[in-house]
Each structure stands twice: as structure tokens, then as C-alpha cells.
Design a protein around this motif. Structure first.
Motif, mmCIF file in Angstrom:
data_model
loop_
_atom_site.group_PDB
_atom_site.id
_atom_site.type_symbol
_atom_site.label_atom_id
_atom_site.label_comp_id
_atom_site.label_asym_id
_atom_site.label_seq_id
_atom_site.Cartn_x
_atom_site.Cartn_y
_atom_site.Cartn_z
ATOM 1 N N ALA A 35 -38.339 -45.072 60.103
ATOM 2 C CA ALA A 35 -39.750 -44.740 60.346
ATOM 3 C C ALA A 35 -40.043 -44.642 61.835
ATOM 4 C CB ALA A 35 -40.665 -45.777 59.703
ATOM 5 N N THR A 36 -39.482 -45.538 62.618
ATOM 6 C CA THR A 36 -39.723 -45.457 64.060
ATOM 7 C C THR A 36 -39.091 -44.202 64.640
ATOM 8 O OG1 THR A 36 -37.804 -46.847 64.604
ATOM 9 C CG2 THR A 36 -39.929 -47.959 64.322
ATOM 10 N N GLU A 37 -37.956 -43.798 64.090
ATOM 11 C CA GLU A 37 -37.317 -42.557 64.535
ATOM 12 C C GLU A 37 -38.181 -41.348 64.166
ATOM 13 O OE1 GLU A 37 -33.306 -42.440 63.039
ATOM 14 O OE2 GLU A 37 -32.932 -44.478 63.769
ATOM 15 N N LEU A 38 -38.709 -41.334 62.953
ATOM 16 C CA LEU A 38 -39.560 -40.237 62.497
ATOM 17 C C LEU A 38 -40.817 -40.120 63.359
ATOM 18 C CD1 LEU A 38 -40.353 -38.088 60.287
ATOM 19 C CD2 LEU A 38 -41.549 -39.968 59.163
ATOM 20 N N LEU A 39 -41.428 -41.251 63.641
ATOM 21 C CA LEU A 39 -42.672 -41.267 64.396
ATOM 22 C C LEU A 39 -42.455 -41.103 65.899
ATOM 23 C CD1 LEU A 39 -44.349 -44.196 62.458
ATOM 24 C CD2 LEU A 39 -44.950 -41.769 62.303
ATOM 25 N N GLY A 40 -41.227 -41.357 66.345
ATOM 26 C CA GLY A 40 -40.945 -41.277 67.772
ATOM 27 C C GLY A 40 -41.591 -42.398 68.559
ATOM 28 N N LEU A 41 -41.780 -43.525 67.882
ATOM 29 C CA LEU A 41 -42.439 -44.682 68.505
ATOM 30 C C LEU A 41 -41.596 -45.927 68.296
ATOM 31 C CD1 LEU A 41 -46.023 -44.073 67.080
ATOM 32 C CD2 LEU A 41 -45.300 -43.718 69.444
ATOM 33 N N PRO A 42 -41.637 -46.870 69.233
ATOM 34 C CA PRO A 42 -40.956 -48.142 68.993
ATOM 35 C C PRO A 42 -41.737 -48.961 67.961
ATOM 36 C CG PRO A 42 -42.158 -48.230 71.054
ATOM 37 C CD PRO A 42 -42.284 -46.818 70.550
ATOM 38 N N ALA A 43 -41.070 -49.879 67.316
ATOM 39 C CA ALA A 43 -41.717 -50.726 66.311
ATOM 40 C C ALA A 43 -42.933 -51.440 66.883
ATOM 41 C CB ALA A 43 -40.725 -51.732 65.737
ATOM 42 N N SER A 44 -42.868 -51.830 68.138
ATOM 43 C CA SER A 44 -43.988 -52.543 68.753
ATOM 44 C C SER A 44 -45.243 -51.676 68.859
ATOM 45 C CB SER A 44 -43.596 -53.049 70.139
ATOM 46 O OG SER A 44 -43.257 -51.960 70.981
ATOM 47 N N ALA A 45 -45.086 -50.371 68.849
ATOM 48 C CA ALA A 45 -46.238 -49.467 68.910
ATOM 49 C C ALA A 45 -46.770 -49.139 67.521
ATOM 50 C CB ALA A 45 -45.855 -48.178 69.622
ATOM 51 N N VAL A 46 -46.082 -49.606 66.479
ATOM 52 C CA VAL A 46 -46.487 -49.314 65.099
ATOM 53 C C VAL A 46 -47.013 -50.571 64.416
ATOM 54 C CG1 VAL A 46 -45.701 -48.441 62.867
ATOM 55 C CG2 VAL A 46 -44.802 -47.422 64.967
ATOM 56 N N VAL A 47 -46.237 -51.666 64.464
ATOM 57 C CA VAL A 47 -46.612 -52.903 63.782
ATOM 58 C C VAL A 47 -47.888 -53.463 64.420
ATOM 59 C CG1 VAL A 47 -45.919 -55.279 63.264
ATOM 60 C CG2 VAL A 47 -44.256 -53.417 63.108
ATOM 61 N N GLY A 48 -48.859 -53.763 63.553
ATOM 62 C CA GLY A 48 -50.129 -54.314 64.009
ATOM 63 C C GLY A 48 -51.168 -53.267 64.337
ATOM 64 N N HIS A 49 -50.788 -52.015 64.290
ATOM 65 C CA HIS A 49 -51.708 -50.928 64.609
ATOM 66 C C HIS A 49 -52.215 -50.258 63.329
ATOM 67 C CE1 HIS A 49 -49.696 -51.597 68.442
ATOM 68 N NE2 HIS A 49 -50.808 -51.117 68.973
ATOM 69 N N PRO A 50 -53.319 -49.526 63.395
ATOM 70 C CA PRO A 50 -53.889 -48.886 62.202
ATOM 71 C C PRO A 50 -52.927 -47.885 61.563
ATOM 72 C CG PRO A 50 -55.457 -48.814 64.025
ATOM 73 C CD PRO A 50 -54.150 -49.292 64.583
ATOM 74 N N ALA A 51 -52.735 -48.012 60.271
ATOM 75 C CA ALA A 51 -51.844 -47.113 59.542
ATOM 76 C C ALA A 51 -52.373 -45.693 59.526
ATOM 77 C CB ALA A 51 -51.642 -47.624 58.115
ATOM 78 N N ASP A 52 -53.696 -45.541 59.476
ATOM 79 C CA ASP A 52 -54.235 -44.189 59.387
ATOM 80 C C ASP A 52 -54.104 -43.422 60.693
ATOM 81 O OD1 ASP A 52 -56.190 -45.663 60.680
ATOM 82 O OD2 ASP A 52 -57.781 -45.148 59.279
ATOM 83 N N ALA A 53 -53.638 -44.068 61.744
ATOM 84 C CA ALA A 53 -53.391 -43.369 63.002
ATOM 85 C C ALA A 53 -51.983 -42.777 63.053
ATOM 86 C CB ALA A 53 -53.582 -44.318 64.179
ATOM 87 N N LEU A 54 -51.116 -43.176 62.124
ATOM 88 C CA LEU A 54 -49.741 -42.689 62.133
ATOM 89 C C LEU A 54 -49.649 -41.234 61.691
ATOM 90 C CD1 LEU A 54 -47.917 -45.764 60.614
ATOM 91 C CD2 LEU A 54 -48.072 -45.095 63.012
ATOM 92 N N ILE A 55 -50.193 -40.953 60.544
ATOM 93 C CA ILE A 55 -50.205 -39.592 60.005
ATOM 94 C C ILE A 55 -51.609 -39.387 59.467
ATOM 95 C CG2 ILE A 55 -49.226 -38.018 58.319
ATOM 96 C CD1 ILE A 55 -46.646 -39.628 58.423
ATOM 97 N N ALA A 56 -52.355 -38.549 60.112
ATOM 98 C CA ALA A 56 -53.776 -38.428 59.778
ATOM 99 C C ALA A 56 -54.143 -37.049 59.242
ATOM 100 C CB ALA A 56 -54.622 -38.775 60.995
ATOM 101 N N GLY A 74 -56.948 -54.643 56.276
ATOM 102 C CA GLY A 74 -57.215 -54.157 57.625
ATOM 103 C C GLY A 74 -56.586 -52.814 57.921
ATOM 104 N N ARG A 75 -55.858 -52.282 56.957
ATOM 105 C CA ARG A 75 -55.149 -51.007 57.109
ATOM 106 C C ARG A 75 -54.210 -51.011 58.310
ATOM 107 N NH1 ARG A 75 -59.408 -46.038 56.345
ATOM 108 N NH2 ARG A 75 -60.670 -46.957 54.738
ATOM 109 N N THR A 76 -53.624 -52.158 58.586
ATOM 110 C CA THR A 76 -52.690 -52.246 59.705
ATOM 111 C C THR A 76 -51.259 -52.303 59.189
ATOM 112 O OG1 THR A 76 -52.887 -54.646 59.762
ATOM 113 C CG2 THR A 76 -54.311 -53.394 61.254
ATOM 114 N N VAL A 77 -50.348 -51.811 59.985
ATOM 115 C CA VAL A 77 -48.934 -51.813 59.629
ATOM 116 C C VAL A 77 -48.386 -53.223 59.805
ATOM 117 C CG1 VAL A 77 -46.664 -50.860 60.164
ATOM 118 C CG2 VAL A 77 -48.703 -49.401 60.312
#
Length: 82
Positions: free
Chosen positions: A47-68, A37-40
């Protein structure tokens, strides 16, 4: 001997337990992606520090939206065909 700092980012129930400790212990920004499913599936604190997002905004979401970058998108397209 120094003990590793406890991880602050949660790991989901879909993450195999042996991956959880590995992901949490890595000092580099790391996320585990479910290929189908290409989900985290898991993310660590760096990683959350690098992305500037909380884990809840990353886990379960599309990986290809993180760095595109074009290279990343080509990688995910190729990985999906495996």
C-alpha cells in the motif's frame, strides 16, 4: 516451504495484534481504517508503494484523503452513518 518476507511497514499500537500479521502478510495493498475517526490504523508495504508515501504519512491520517474519488467519498459518508 517459502516463508513470507518480513513486512517493512510498521503497524501502530492501535492495531489489534491478530490484524497486524494479516495486514503484513497480504500481497495486495491494504490499509485498516478505524471507522469512528476514519483514520488509517495500519498499512502494509504494498500500500505504501502504491500510494508513494511512507507508512508514517499514512497511519493516523484520514483514510478519505488517500483515494478521494466520488465513489470513495460516498462510501465513507455511508460508513460513517452505520
Amino acid at each position: 516451504m517459502n516463508e513470507p518476507a518480513p513486512a517493512t511497514a510498521p503497524v501502530t499500537a492501535t492495531t489489534p495484534p491478530d490484524w497486524a500479521a494479516l495486514v503484513e502478510a497480504l500481497p495486495q495493498p491494504t490499509w485498516v481504517v478505524e471507522l469512528g475517526g476514519r483514520t488509517v490504523a495500519a498499512v502494509n508495504a504494498p500500500a505504501t508503494e502504491l500510494l508513494g508515501l511512507p507508512a508514517s504519512a499514512v497511519v493516523g491520517h484520514p483514510a478519505d484523503a488517500l483515494i478521494a474519488t466520488p465513489e470513495d467519498l460516498a462510501y465513507w459518508d455511508e460508513a460513517a452513518q452505520m
